[in-house]
Write a protein that holds these residues in place. Structure first.
Motif, PDB file in Angstrom:
ATOM      1  N   ASP A  24      20.837  -8.069  70.906  1.00  0.00           N
ATOM      2  CA  ASP A  24      20.305  -8.778  72.065  1.00  0.00           C
ATOM      3  C   ASP A  24      21.224  -9.927  72.444  1.00  0.00           C
ATOM      4  OD1 ASP A  24      18.111  -7.128  72.119  1.00  0.00           O
ATOM      5  OD2 ASP A  24      16.939  -8.403  70.778  1.00  0.00           O
ATOM      6  N   TYR A  25      21.294 -10.191  73.723  1.00  0.00           N
ATOM      7  CA  TYR A  25      22.149 -11.284  74.173  1.00  0.00           C
ATOM      8  C   TYR A  25      21.641 -11.803  75.510  1.00  0.00           C
ATOM      9  CZ  TYR A  25      24.220  -7.891  77.403  1.00  0.00           C
ATOM     10  OH  TYR A  25      24.402  -6.957  78.394  1.00  0.00           O
ATOM     11  N   GLU A  26      22.061 -12.991  75.844  1.00  0.00           N
ATOM     12  CA  GLU A  26      21.756 -13.593  77.140  1.00  0.00           C
ATOM     13  C   GLU A  26      23.025 -13.576  77.982  1.00  0.00           C
ATOM     14  OE1 GLU A  26      20.537 -17.941  79.106  1.00  0.00           O
ATOM     15  OE2 GLU A  26      20.465 -17.633  76.919  1.00  0.00           O
ATOM     16  N   LYS A  27      22.944 -12.955  79.133  1.00  0.00           N
ATOM     17  CA  LYS A  27      24.103 -12.861  80.021  1.00  0.00           C
ATOM     18  C   LYS A  27      24.081 -14.020  81.005  1.00  0.00           C
ATOM     19  CE  LYS A  27      24.178  -9.583  83.145  1.00  0.00           C
ATOM     20  NZ  LYS A  27      24.287 -10.245  84.474  1.00  0.00           N
ATOM     21  N   ARG A  28      25.183 -14.706  81.107  1.00  0.00           N
ATOM     22  CA  ARG A  28      25.320 -15.785  82.081  1.00  0.00           C
ATOM     23  C   ARG A  28      26.437 -15.429  83.051  1.00  0.00           C
ATOM     24  NH1 ARG A  28      24.652 -21.495  78.718  1.00  0.00           N
ATOM     25  NH2 ARG A  28      22.740 -20.909  77.594  1.00  0.00           N
ATOM     26  N   ASP A  29      26.065 -15.217  84.296  1.00  0.00           N
ATOM     27  CA  ASP A  29      27.060 -14.845  85.304  1.00  0.00           C
ATOM     28  C   ASP A  29      27.964 -16.027  85.629  1.00  0.00           C
ATOM     29  OD1 ASP A  29      26.119 -12.255  85.547  1.00  0.00           O
ATOM     30  OD2 ASP A  29      24.669 -12.787  87.107  1.00  0.00           O
ATOM     31  N   VAL A  30      29.232 -15.742  85.790  1.00  0.00           N
ATOM     32  CA  VAL A  30      30.212 -16.725  86.250  1.00  0.00           C
ATOM     33  C   VAL A  30      30.587 -16.318  87.668  1.00  0.00           C
ATOM     34  CG1 VAL A  30      32.497 -17.721  85.868  1.00  0.00           C
ATOM     35  CG2 VAL A  30      31.054 -17.123  83.914  1.00  0.00           C
ATOM     36  N   ASP A  31      30.265 -17.163  88.632  1.00  0.00           N
ATOM     37  CA  ASP A  31      30.485 -16.853  90.045  1.00  0.00           C
ATOM     38  C   ASP A  31      31.957 -17.073  90.382  1.00  0.00           C
ATOM     39  OD1 ASP A  31      30.537 -16.596  92.788  1.00  0.00           O
ATOM     40  OD2 ASP A  31      28.599 -17.588  93.084  1.00  0.00           O
ATOM     41  N   LEU A  32      32.700 -15.974  90.445  1.00  0.00           N
ATOM     42  CA  LEU A  32      34.130 -16.087  90.732  1.00  0.00           C
ATOM     43  C   LEU A  32      34.378 -16.505  92.176  1.00  0.00           C
ATOM     44  CD1 LEU A  32      35.371 -12.897  88.857  1.00  0.00           C
ATOM     45  CD2 LEU A  32      35.245 -15.235  88.013  1.00  0.00           C
ATOM     46  N   ALA A  33      33.455 -16.140  93.070  1.00  0.00           N
ATOM     47  CA  ALA A  33      33.617 -16.537  94.466  1.00  0.00           C
ATOM     48  C   ALA A  33      33.623 -18.051  94.608  1.00  0.00           C
ATOM     49  CB  ALA A  33      32.499 -15.932  95.316  1.00  0.00           C
ATOM     50  N   ARG A  34      32.856 -18.711  93.761  1.00  0.00           N
ATOM     51  CA  ARG A  34      32.823 -20.182  93.762  1.00  0.00           C
ATOM     52  C   ARG A  34      33.822 -20.769  92.763  1.00  0.00           C
ATOM     53  NH1 ARG A  34      28.218 -22.076  96.372  1.00  0.00           N
ATOM     54  NH2 ARG A  34      26.662 -20.489  96.857  1.00  0.00           N
ATOM     55  N   GLN A  35      34.644 -19.894  92.200  1.00  0.00           N
ATOM     56  CA  GLN A  35      35.666 -20.290  91.229  1.00  0.00           C
ATOM     57  C   GLN A  35      35.071 -21.069  90.058  1.00  0.00           C
ATOM     58  OE1 GLN A  35      39.149 -22.007  93.045  1.00  0.00           O
ATOM     59  NE2 GLN A  35      39.371 -20.325  94.490  1.00  0.00           N
TER      60      GLN A  35
ATOM     61  N   LEU B 188      32.421 -15.313  74.905  1.00  0.00           N
ATOM     62  CA  LEU B 188      31.255 -15.116  74.039  1.00  0.00           C
ATOM     63  C   LEU B 188      30.963 -16.414  73.292  1.00  0.00           C
ATOM     64  CD1 LEU B 188      29.156 -13.270  72.537  1.00  0.00           C
ATOM     65  CD2 LEU B 188      30.957 -12.880  70.838  1.00  0.00           C
ATOM     66  N   VAL B 189      29.713 -16.850  73.371  1.00  0.00           N
ATOM     67  CA  VAL B 189      29.251 -17.979  72.570  1.00  0.00           C
ATOM     68  C   VAL B 189      28.204 -17.439  71.602  1.00  0.00           C
ATOM     69  CG1 VAL B 189      28.161 -20.245  72.563  1.00  0.00           C
ATOM     70  CG2 VAL B 189      29.672 -19.591  74.466  1.00  0.00           C
ATOM     71  N   HIS B 190      28.507 -17.480  70.315  1.00  0.00           N
ATOM     72  CA  HIS B 190      27.608 -16.948  69.293  1.00  0.00           C
ATOM     73  C   HIS B 190      27.370 -18.040  68.259  1.00  0.00           C
ATOM     74  CE1 HIS B 190      26.835 -14.310  65.582  1.00  0.00           C
ATOM     75  NE2 HIS B 190      25.738 -14.339  66.297  1.00  0.00           N
ATOM     76  N   ASP B 191      26.149 -18.544  68.219  1.00  0.00           N
ATOM     77  CA  ASP B 191      25.849 -19.706  67.383  1.00  0.00           C
ATOM     78  C   ASP B 191      26.819 -20.837  67.766  1.00  0.00           C
ATOM     79  OD1 ASP B 191      23.812 -18.280  66.173  1.00  0.00           O
ATOM     80  OD2 ASP B 191      25.123 -17.530  64.588  1.00  0.00           O
ATOM     81  N   ASP B 192      27.621 -21.306  66.829  1.00  0.00           N
ATOM     82  CA  ASP B 192      28.557 -22.386  67.138  1.00  0.00           C
ATOM     83  C   ASP B 192      29.964 -21.876  67.450  1.00  0.00           C
ATOM     84  OD1 ASP B 192      26.613 -24.352  66.719  1.00  0.00           O
ATOM     85  OD2 ASP B 192      27.017 -24.405  64.560  1.00  0.00           O
ATOM     86  N   ALA B 193      30.122 -20.568  67.461  1.00  0.00           N
ATOM     87  CA  ALA B 193      31.453 -19.993  67.681  1.00  0.00           C
ATOM     88  C   ALA B 193      31.654 -19.657  69.156  1.00  0.00           C
ATOM     89  CB  ALA B 193      31.632 -18.736  66.835  1.00  0.00           C
ATOM     90  N   VAL B 194      32.807 -20.035  69.692  1.00  0.00           N
ATOM     91  CA  VAL B 194      33.218 -19.642  71.035  1.00  0.00           C
ATOM     92  C   VAL B 194      34.379 -18.671  70.883  1.00  0.00           C
ATOM     93  CG1 VAL B 194      34.105 -20.407  73.266  1.00  0.00           C
ATOM     94  CG2 VAL B 194      32.488 -21.850  72.008  1.00  0.00           C
ATOM     95  N   VAL B 195      34.204 -17.459  71.359  1.00  0.00           N
ATOM     96  CA  VAL B 195      35.196 -16.402  71.175  1.00  0.00           C
ATOM     97  C   VAL B 195      35.670 -15.951  72.552  1.00  0.00           C
ATOM     98  CG1 VAL B 195      35.706 -14.209  70.047  1.00  0.00           C
ATOM     99  CG2 VAL B 195      33.890 -15.684  69.131  1.00  0.00           C
ATOM    100  N   ILE B 196      36.976 -15.933  72.754  1.00  0.00           N
ATOM    101  CA  ILE B 196      37.536 -15.511  74.039  1.00  0.00           C
ATOM    102  C   ILE B 196      38.474 -14.332  73.835  1.00  0.00           C
ATOM    103  CG2 ILE B 196      37.333 -17.843  74.966  1.00  0.00           C
ATOM    104  CD1 ILE B 196      40.344 -18.178  74.628  1.00  0.00           C
ATOM    105  N   ASP B 197      38.762 -13.656  74.946  1.00  0.00           N
ATOM    106  CA  ASP B 197      39.601 -12.462  75.007  1.00  0.00           C
ATOM    107  C   ASP B 197      38.765 -11.234  74.648  1.00  0.00           C
ATOM    108  OD1 ASP B 197      41.525 -10.294  73.908  1.00  0.00           O
ATOM    109  OD2 ASP B 197      42.809 -11.646  75.047  1.00  0.00           O
ATOM    110  N   SER B 198      38.747 -10.284  75.556  1.00  0.00           N
ATOM    111  CA  SER B 198      37.855  -9.125  75.421  1.00  0.00           C
ATOM    112  C   SER B 198      38.018  -8.399  74.098  1.00  0.00           C
ATOM    113  CB  SER B 198      38.103  -8.150  76.582  1.00  0.00           C
ATOM    114  OG  SER B 198      37.805  -8.743  77.813  1.00  0.00           O
TER     115      SER B 198
END
Length: 233
Positions: free
Chosen positions: A1-12, A31-41
């Motif tokens: 389960d996860y919560e999706k937060r949209d990033v509005d690219l039109a508004r940059q 991805l933000v998981h607990d205290d970890a911030v993970v980037i790059d697909s």
């Protein structure tokens, strides 16, 4: 389960101070998981595979995982970069051509990554013929490599669907959206592989309505539209 937060690219929103504090590259996803911030697909894929091992997406052996990662690095270096010029030439170039050079340069300057990529494209013709030939050659080479590998099984790693697939799927789907399917007309294993990918229930969840590019559905060109589409690319 996860919560999706949209990033509005039109508004940059991907270039806001708050988002850049999470992801200094200014791209999605993050991805933000607990205290970890993970980037790059691909890093996110491997992270999830490690913290939720009950549904493995990697080979069981160290040698198998090394093979998978070699495919991942290849996908990131070759097809992922090769698909960008055709995407811009077929969809974004004419709209970006309506922007004054200064506006386009300002847009490029705001990008933490790929500044040079944006600056190399000028005019409604987009990238030059040499750049396009190089892109098509690299995409063709990717398909050839996949065709050979798929002799050994339904998936790139044999019998198991892995992150190797997940990393290359977006490029192949972008090729579909750009009407480039003829590139695997003589590569039947790739065509069969794609059919298996699209039949997976997770495919419809990942590519829900609105996530695919439809070149015929873009609104009329304009400064705002061009900036929005460039950000999305």
């Amino acid at each position: 389960d996860y919560e999706k937060r949209d990033v509005d690219l039109a508004r940059q929103e991907h270039l806001t101070e708050a988002y850049l504090a999470l992801n200094p590259n200014g791209v999605v996803p993050t991805l933000v998981h607990d205290d970890a911030v993970v980037i790059d697909s691909s890093v996110i894929c491997e992270y999830l595979d490690e913290v939720f091992p009950e549904t493995p997406l990697s080979p069981a052996s160290a040698a198998g995982r090394a093979d998978m990662r070699a495919w991942m690095r290849y996908s990131e270096e070759v097809p992922t970069t090769a698909i960008r010029p055709p995407s811009f030439n077929k969809i974004f170039a004419k709209r970006l051509a309506n922007l004054p050079d200064m506006t386009l340069n300002e847009l490029a300057d705001r990008m933490p990554l790929r500044k040079g990529f944006y600056r190399r494209m000028r005019g409604e013709d987009g990238f030059d013929d040499e750049t396009m030939r190089d892109s098509l050659e690299r995409l063709g080479g990717t398909l050839d490599r996949m065709e050979r590998r798929l002799e050994a099984g339904p998936w790139l790693m044999g019998d198991r669907f892995t992150i190797a697939e997940i990393v290359v799927i977006p490029t192949i789907i972008r090729m579909v959206d750009l009407s480039m399917e003829d590139m695997w007309a003589t590569r039947p294993r790739v065509a069969d592989w794609l059919a298996r990918v699209e039949a997976r229930p997770s495919f419809a969840e990942a590519y829900y309505p609105g996530t695919r590019i439809d070149p015929g559905a873009w609104p009329a060109p304009g400064a705002g539209t061009a900036a929005t589409e460039a950000a999305q690319a």
